[in-house]
Design a protein around this motif. Structure first.
Motif, PDB file in Angstrom:
ATOM      1  N   ALA A  22      62.942 -16.767 -32.792  1.00  0.00           N
ATOM      2  CA  ALA A  22      64.129 -17.302 -31.727  1.00  0.00           C
ATOM      3  C   ALA A  22      65.530 -17.280 -32.075  1.00  0.00           C
ATOM      4  O   ALA A  22      66.404 -16.944 -31.425  1.00  0.00           O
ATOM      5  CB  ALA A  22      63.922 -19.021 -31.701  1.00  0.00           C
ATOM      6  N   THR A  74      68.204 -15.078 -30.347  1.00  0.00           N
ATOM      7  CA  THR A  74      69.573 -15.595 -29.986  1.00  0.00           C
ATOM      8  C   THR A  74      70.707 -14.793 -30.547  1.00  0.00           C
ATOM      9  O   THR A  74      71.779 -14.828 -29.869  1.00  0.00           O
ATOM     10  CB  THR A  74      69.523 -16.857 -30.435  1.00  0.00           C
ATOM     11  N   ASN A 101      70.065 -19.270 -20.363  1.00  0.00           N
ATOM     12  CA  ASN A 101      69.004 -18.494 -20.743  1.00  0.00           C
ATOM     13  C   ASN A 101      68.831 -18.714 -22.296  1.00  0.00           C
ATOM     14  O   ASN A 101      69.149 -17.788 -22.802  1.00  0.00           O
ATOM     15  CB  ASN A 101      69.163 -16.978 -20.209  1.00  0.00           C
ATOM     16  N   TYR A 102      67.971 -19.822 -22.448  1.00  0.00           N
ATOM     17  CA  TYR A 102      68.032 -19.798 -24.114  1.00  0.00           C
ATOM     18  C   TYR A 102      66.910 -19.273 -24.477  1.00  0.00           C
ATOM     19  O   TYR A 102      66.613 -18.958 -25.779  1.00  0.00           O
ATOM     20  CB  TYR A 102      67.767 -21.356 -24.349  1.00  0.00           C
ATOM     21  N   TRP A 103      65.496 -19.315 -23.766  1.00  0.00           N
ATOM     22  CA  TRP A 103      64.346 -18.922 -24.224  1.00  0.00           C
ATOM     23  C   TRP A 103      63.541 -17.526 -23.545  1.00  0.00           C
ATOM     24  O   TRP A 103      62.950 -16.932 -24.219  1.00  0.00           O
ATOM     25  CB  TRP A 103      63.263 -20.077 -23.957  1.00  0.00           C
ATOM     26  N   TRP A 121      63.774 -13.531 -22.391  1.00  0.00           N
ATOM     27  CA  TRP A 121      64.134 -12.168 -23.088  1.00  0.00           C
ATOM     28  C   TRP A 121      65.399 -11.809 -22.589  1.00  0.00           C
ATOM     29  O   TRP A 121      66.150 -11.973 -21.502  1.00  0.00           O
ATOM     30  CB  TRP A 121      63.442 -11.105 -22.842  1.00  0.00           C
TER      31      TRP A 121
END
Length: 283
Positions: free
Chosen positions: A34, A38, A50-52, A54
């Motif tokens: 992660a 990031t 959009n943190y998680w 692709w």
């Protein structure tokens, strides 16, 4: 004999083991994956939430370049090197001499002194925060590189002495006696006989201590203030803003901070494994 080799397990147990191992590895690596994803995510995607997912747009060069140029990361890196290298060298040198003395010489108080080294490893570091900080202030070392160097040497020497004393204790004492009969002094025995034989242990211990000191954040936060003597771990935390945080830059800085210890481990992996298995078998 326990533990039983995997080849001798029942078929069902082997199948469960082979299925659970990748799952456990994925869970263990998930935070690192992660952070890596990031670190290449653009600021626009983080703003959109959009943190998680692709990344739609890769900002590898932009993020890492900004993390290096918009903050004094190179200054933090230099401080980490100036703290870690002397601390590792000092702790290993003192521990090698102390371990040699405790393993070879039978003097009054040997067991009590060795027990002191062992007991020191069980002291929670958090309870030392106030006395160590006050001591650095009284000595005029607060917010300086020597303060962190001296503390890490003092704190790591106990563990290193315990580690090396046990390794030296496994060496045949006849080698020391033979060298003394030939007229070798104690320093010659130490440098010419003992140190070459425990070289794998020294390499393994150097990697461990390097990792401990390089990744230290607690004492770097307690004994420094500002950017003058702050190491890389504190510098990465400084990337976090007061009102908003660019998590892609923080992640990029975290990856950059972790690279030296990871590269050192892989470069010294053969010596590390040899040091951990030194003396484990006979013959």
């Amino acid at each position: 004999m326990f533990p039983m080799p995997v080849e001798h397990w029942k078929p069902l147990n082997r199948r469960i083991y082979k299925l659970s191992l990748p799952i456990a590895l994925l869970i263990w690596l998930l935070p690192m994956i992660a952070v890596m994803v990031t670190s290449i995510r653009s600021t626009e995607e983080l703003t959109e939430g959009n943190y998680w997912g692709w990344p739609k747009h890769f900002a590898l060069w932009a993020n890492y370049h900004e993390a290096l140029t918009t903050s004094p990361m190179l200054h933090y890196f230099f401080n980490s090197v100036m703290i870690t290298v002397p601390a590792v060298a000092g702790a290993i040198a003192l521990a090698a001499m102390a371990g040699f003395s405790l393993a070879v010489y039978n003097f009054r108080g040997n067991t009590a002194l060795f027990a002191t080294f062992v007991a020191g490893n069980f002291v929670p570091i958090q309870i030392l925060m106030i006395p160590v900080r006050d001591l650095s202030l009284h000595m005029g070392l607060f917010n300086t590189l020597p303060a962190l160097i001296l503390f890490h040497i003092a704190f790591q020497t106990g563990f290193c002495t315990l580690f090396l004393r046990n390794f030296i204790k496994q060496l045949p004492y006849e080698l020391v006696e033979a060298a003394r009969i030939e007229g070798a002094g104690e320093w010659t025995v130490f440098f010419r006989i003992v140190l070459p034989l425990i070289r794998p242990a020294l390499a393994a211990l150097s990697i461990l201590v390097f990792t401990f000191v390089w990744n230290d954040y607690f004492w770097a936060l307690c004994l420094t203030q500002g950017d003058e003597a702050a190491p890389l771990t504190v510098g990465v935390a400084a990337l976090k803003g007061q009102w908003t945080t660019a998590w892609n830059l923080v992640s990029a800085g975290s990856i950059l901070a972790a690279l030296p210890s990871v590269l050192m481990f892989f470069a010294m992996q053969r010596h590390f494994v040899a040091g951990l298995t030194f003396g484990a078998t006979k013959g």
